[in-house]
Design an enzyme around this catalytic site. Structure first.
Site, PDB file in Angstrom:
ATOM      1  CG  HIS A   1      -2.272  -0.711   0.892  1.00 14.53           C
ATOM      2  ND1 HIS A   1      -2.993  -0.505  -0.269  1.00 14.53           N
ATOM      3  CD2 HIS A   1      -2.969  -1.633   1.609  1.00 14.53           C
ATOM      4  CE1 HIS A   1      -4.070  -1.271  -0.259  1.00 14.53           C
ATOM      5  NE2 HIS A   1      -4.080  -1.971   0.858  1.00 14.53           N
TER       6      HIS A   1
ATOM      7  CG  HIS B   1      -6.356  -1.201  -3.067  1.00 13.87           C
ATOM      8  ND1 HIS B   1      -6.761   0.092  -2.856  1.00 13.87           N
ATOM      9  CD2 HIS B   1      -6.855  -1.933  -2.034  1.00 13.87           C
ATOM     10  CE1 HIS B   1      -7.454   0.147  -1.725  1.00 13.87           C
ATOM     11  NE2 HIS B   1      -7.532  -1.063  -1.214  1.00 13.87           N
TER      12      HIS B   1
HETATM   13 MN   LIG Z   1      -6.936  -5.753  -0.307  1.00 11.51          MN
END
Ligand SMILES: [Mn+2]
Length: 283
Positions: free
Chosen positions: A46, A104
């Protein structure tokens, strides 16, 4: 590629890189199959550069197969640097690195959770061309990997409630930029829940489920598989076991939306599964 403050990337360079890796991904199956004595599993990153630098230091030490479980982009400030680094690693040594798709790595999510804005900020001219290209290459990523004749299955989210074995997932076509296939949606989004036997609707949204021990055991028995390793769930402790230790959920950022996380990765070597604290590798 240098990371952080020194990072400079041109549109042409990024497009060439994406085109090269696109060809590599197109030659990989929806469910990739690998054999290795030692395998390192990395959970969500992330866009956290601190975690990524720690993972990179670990990467230099280990001669292993590296399985990245998806969610490279969004949330943090360095999604672009990290995804470019990962694609460079993949291009340089395709058989050493498996890059699975996370929820994502889809346009409907990375349009709203940071990646698109980061591209706008860092590549103000023609960012939209690059944005489309990234989502195209994401759509060609495999969604699962089986290790050592199905001994371990790696996946981003979880088991779709209708899937009876890993062979159901092999039929999911690649190249879907938007997620319309319900099996694919669930592979990228579902979460395990120790307190249920069958399944329950997920608080994450419609079409997404929590899967319990019966769904898990049936899927694993039919797949002749022992362990499932996945990412996706926010875990402040960095890792958690479910279903009597047969499912390991890992979470690898050190900073996640302003929170400190005890980010972890896992290494499976000689039939022994060990957790690694990324803090140890922090520079
Ligand atoms: Mn995820």
């Amino acid at each position: 590629m240098t990371s952080g403050a020194l990072f400079v990337i041109t549109l042409d360079y990024a497009i060439d890189l994406i085109e090269d890796v696109m060809e590599i991904f197109k030659n990989e199956k929806t469910v990739e199959s690998k054999h290795s004595k030692c395998i390192v599993f990395v959970g969500d990153i992330h866009g956290d550069l601190t975690a990524w630098n720690a993972i990179r230091s670990f990467l230099k030490e280990e001669n292993a197969l590296f399985v990245f479980l998806g969610d490279y982009v969004d949330r943090g400030n360095n999604s672009l640097e990290i995804i470019v680094d990962l694609l460079e690693l993949k291009r340089a040594d395709p058989s050493k690195f498996i890059l699975l798709r996370g929820n994502h790595e889809t346009k409907e999510i990375n349009e709203y959770y940071g990646f698109l804005w980061e591209l706008q900020r860092k590549i103000p001219t023609n960012y939209h061309i690059l944005y489309e290209k990234f989502n195209e290459v994401f759509s060609q990523m495999p969604i699962a990997v089986t290790i050592n004749d199905n001994q371990i299955i790696g996946i981003h989210g979880g088991i779709p409630i209708q899937a009876e074995s890993i062979s159901n997932l092999m039929k999911i076509p690649k190249g879907m930029i938007s997620i319309t296939n319900p099996l694919l949606l669930q592979v990228l989004w579902n979460d395990p829940d120790d307190s249920i036997s069958n399944y329950a609707p997920s608080p994450r949204g419609p079409g997404i489920y929590l899967f319990g021990w019966k769904i898990f055991n049936t899927f694993m028995n039919n797949s002749e598989s022992k362990y499932l390793i996945r990412g996706h769930t926010y875990l402040p402790e960095g890792a958690r076991y479910f279903f009597n230790g047969k499912l390991l959920s890992i979470f690898s950022p050190l900073n996640y939306v302003g929170q400190r996380v005890k980010g972890k990765i896992a290494i499976f070597c000689d039939n022994n599964l060990k957790l690694i604290d990324l803090e140890t590798y922090r520079k």
